[in-house]
Design a protein around this motif. Structure first.
Motif, PDB file in Angstrom:
ATOM      1  N   HIS A  82      -1.589  -7.278  13.368  1.00 18.03           N
ATOM      2  CA  HIS A  82      -1.925  -6.561  12.145  1.00 18.03           C
ATOM      3  C   HIS A  82      -2.266  -7.556  11.036  1.00 18.03           C
ATOM      4  O   HIS A  82      -1.571  -8.553  10.858  1.00 18.03           O
ATOM      5  CB  HIS A  82      -0.735  -5.691  11.721  1.00 18.03           C
ATOM      6  CG  HIS A  82      -0.980  -4.967  10.439  1.00 18.03           C
ATOM      7  ND1 HIS A  82      -1.931  -3.983  10.322  1.00 18.03           N
ATOM      8  CD2 HIS A  82      -0.421  -5.107   9.211  1.00 18.03           C
ATOM      9  CE1 HIS A  82      -1.938  -3.532   9.081  1.00 18.03           C
ATOM     10  NE2 HIS A  82      -1.031  -4.201   8.386  1.00 18.03           N
ATOM     11  N   VAL A  83      -3.334  -7.299  10.311  1.00 21.85           N
ATOM     12  CA  VAL A  83      -3.711  -8.156   9.188  1.00 21.85           C
ATOM     13  C   VAL A  83      -3.584  -7.348   7.901  1.00 21.85           C
ATOM     14  O   VAL A  83      -4.233  -6.308   7.753  1.00 21.85           O
ATOM     15  CB  VAL A  83      -5.173  -8.660   9.328  1.00 21.85           C
ATOM     16  CG1 VAL A  83      -5.536  -9.551   8.142  1.00 21.85           C
ATOM     17  CG2 VAL A  83      -5.363  -9.415  10.649  1.00 21.85           C
ATOM     18  N   GLN A  84      -2.723  -7.822   7.010  1.00 22.14           N
ATOM     19  CA  GLN A  84      -2.632  -7.156   5.702  1.00 22.14           C
ATOM     20  C   GLN A  84      -3.942  -7.401   4.963  1.00 22.14           C
ATOM     21  O   GLN A  84      -4.500  -8.504   5.048  1.00 22.14           O
ATOM     22  CB  GLN A  84      -1.474  -7.743   4.904  1.00 22.14           C
ATOM     23  CG  GLN A  84      -0.112  -7.380   5.484  1.00 22.14           C
ATOM     24  CD  GLN A  84       0.983  -8.180   4.796  1.00 22.14           C
ATOM     25  OE1 GLN A  84       1.098  -9.381   5.014  1.00 22.14           O
ATOM     26  NE2 GLN A  84       1.749  -7.522   3.961  1.00 22.14           N
ATOM     27  N   SER A  85      -4.399  -6.414   4.215  1.00 21.22           N
ATOM     28  CA  SER A  85      -5.734  -6.565   3.611  1.00 21.22           C
ATOM     29  C   SER A  85      -5.777  -7.741   2.644  1.00 21.22           C
ATOM     30  O   SER A  85      -6.806  -8.396   2.512  1.00 21.22           O
ATOM     31  CB  SER A  85      -6.192  -5.265   2.954  1.00 21.22           C
ATOM     32  OG  SER A  85      -5.206  -4.775   2.098  1.00 21.22           O
ATOM     33  N   ARG A  86      -4.627  -8.071   2.031  1.00 19.63           N
ATOM     34  CA  ARG A  86      -4.662  -9.228   1.115  1.00 19.63           C
ATOM     35  C   ARG A  86      -4.709 -10.575   1.856  1.00 19.63           C
ATOM     36  O   ARG A  86      -4.919 -11.608   1.255  1.00 19.63           O
ATOM     37  CB  ARG A  86      -3.484  -9.182   0.138  1.00 19.63           C
ATOM     38  CG  ARG A  86      -2.140  -9.260   0.807  1.00 19.63           C
ATOM     39  CD  ARG A  86      -0.997  -9.093  -0.197  1.00 19.63           C
ATOM     40  NE  ARG A  86       0.268  -8.995   0.506  1.00 19.63           N
ATOM     41  CZ  ARG A  86       0.953 -10.028   0.936  1.00 19.63           C
ATOM     42  NH1 ARG A  86       0.521 -11.251   0.719  1.00 19.63           N
ATOM     43  NH2 ARG A  86       2.084  -9.853   1.603  1.00 19.63           N
ATOM     44  N   LYS A  87      -4.507 -10.531   3.176  1.00 15.43           N
ATOM     45  CA  LYS A  87      -4.616 -11.762   3.974  1.00 15.43           C
ATOM     46  C   LYS A  87      -6.004 -11.902   4.621  1.00 15.43           C
ATOM     47  O   LYS A  87      -6.240 -12.816   5.412  1.00 15.43           O
ATOM     48  CB  LYS A  87      -3.573 -11.760   5.096  1.00 15.43           C
ATOM     49  CG  LYS A  87      -2.127 -11.833   4.621  1.00 15.43           C
ATOM     50  CD  LYS A  87      -1.637 -13.271   4.602  1.00 15.43           C
ATOM     51  CE  LYS A  87      -0.209 -13.431   4.125  1.00 15.43           C
ATOM     52  NZ  LYS A  87       0.787 -12.948   5.094  1.00 15.43           N
ATOM     53  N   ALA A  88      -6.903 -10.991   4.287  1.00 18.33           N
ATOM     54  CA  ALA A  88      -8.218 -10.981   4.951  1.00 18.33           C
ATOM     55  C   ALA A  88      -8.908 -12.332   4.856  1.00 18.33           C
ATOM     56  O   ALA A  88      -9.507 -12.813   5.822  1.00 18.33           O
ATOM     57  CB  ALA A  88      -9.102  -9.890   4.348  1.00 18.33           C
ATOM     58  N   LYS A  89      -8.801 -12.962   3.689  1.00 18.46           N
ATOM     59  CA  LYS A  89      -9.532 -14.238   3.503  1.00 18.46           C
ATOM     60  C   LYS A  89      -8.991 -15.332   4.415  1.00 18.46           C
ATOM     61  O   LYS A  89      -9.695 -16.293   4.709  1.00 18.46           O
ATOM     62  CB  LYS A  89      -9.471 -14.668   2.039  1.00 18.46           C
ATOM     63  CG  LYS A  89      -8.064 -14.864   1.510  1.00 18.46           C
ATOM     64  CD  LYS A  89      -8.099 -15.175   0.020  1.00 18.46           C
ATOM     65  CE  LYS A  89      -6.704 -15.377  -0.554  1.00 18.46           C
ATOM     66  NZ  LYS A  89      -5.685 -14.353  -0.122  1.00 18.46           N
ATOM     67  N   ASP A  90      -7.749 -15.207   4.859  1.00 21.46           N
ATOM     68  CA  ASP A  90      -7.182 -16.230   5.755  1.00 21.46           C
ATOM     69  C   ASP A  90      -7.681 -16.102   7.193  1.00 21.46           C
ATOM     70  O   ASP A  90      -7.599 -17.054   7.970  1.00 21.46           O
ATOM     71  CB  ASP A  90      -5.647 -16.148   5.766  1.00 21.46           C
ATOM     72  CG  ASP A  90      -5.056 -16.406   4.385  1.00 21.46           C
ATOM     73  OD1 ASP A  90      -5.696 -17.145   3.604  1.00 21.46           O
ATOM     74  OD2 ASP A  90      -3.976 -15.867   4.093  1.00 21.46           O
TER      75      ASP A  90
END
Ligand SMILES: *Cc1c(COP(=O)(O)O)cnc(C)c1O
Length: 237
Positions: A82-90
């Motif tokens: 799961h990718v939190q949307s605020r971690k998208a840039k990572d």
């Protein structure tokens, strides 16, 4: 090299090949992703040395550390957690395939991380799958089947993302036959979407250690196998 790791890997390869043939499919149609979460970079290197190229990781920091440690290896990394949307840039642009896009917000944030507003270009196009909560489980991530067409339309409009198919984690994973109807449901959803959206969605990422043979029989093009290759997972580092 006759280590247990090599034996386990060979056994999984053999089971996969047998399932693929039994399903009347070609070996090249199904990609094995070795799921290395919690296992050290050395274990990944050892499996890579056996000829394995695709590896899956669940946690962003752990994945990026292993990518750095193994930068010289010929490895394709898959983001399967799961990718939190605020971690998208990572994660944007750092994985051959992100299996777990499950919200409009995550899709938009991935797009923002990849788009170059200064010259209106996208130097990197990110391959993605939509994770579908095919068992409609309350606690599980993934988009509801009924919402999938809308999210697919959103992703298709973002030039930085290439929609390649669907992924699921069914409610049962120790009993392959119990998981089978969910694999069949994901395939049907994919087939319906291809018709309604008029685009090819070639990939179905489904099947783990306990059920990848059934997944292959139901049309998986990517199976994600951890325990049966690496052995039991150590505690989270
Ligand atoms: C951990 C994990 C796997 C691998 O599971 P095993 O049962 O160890 O094969 C596959 N897919 C996802 C999404 C996972 O989190």
């Amino acid at each position: 090299m006759n280590t247990p790791l090599a034996e386990r890997y060979a056994a999984v390869r053999h089971r996969l090949e047998t399932a693929v043939r039994r399903a009347g499919r070609a070996p090249a149609d199904v990609t094995l992703v070795a799921v290395s979460k919690y296992h050290p970079a050395e274990a990944v290197a050892a499996v890579a040395a056996l000829g394995q190229r695709d590896f899956g990781e669940n946690y962003v920091q752990e994945a990026l550390q292993k990518q750095e440690a193994l930068a010289g290896e010929d490895i394709l990394w898959h983001c399967i957690g799961h990718v939190q949307s605020r971690k998208a840039k990572d994660v944007a642009g750092r994985f051959a395939l992100i299996h777990t896009v499950d919200s409009e917000k995550l899709a938009h944030n991935l797009h923002k991380a990849l788009w170059r507003p200064e010259d209106d270009t996208c130097p990197v196009v990110q391959d993605v799958l939509l994770q579908v909560n095919i068992g409609e489980e309350v606690q599980k991530s993934g988009i509801d089947a009924a919402e999938t067409a809308r999210l697919a339309e959103t992703v298709l409009q973002l030039p930085t993302l290439r929609l390649c198919g669907l992924m699921c984690l069914p409610p049962f994973f120790d009993d392959g036959e119990a998981a089978r109807p969910f694999f069949a449901a994901l395939r049907k959803l994919r087939d319906d979407l291809e018709l309604s959206l008029g685009v090819p969605l070639p990939h179905l990422s489904m099947g783990m250690s306990g059920d990848f043979e059934q997944a292959v029989e139901e049309g998986a093009t990517i199976v994600r196998v951890g325990t049966d290759i690496f052995g039991p997972r150590p505690p989270r580092p």
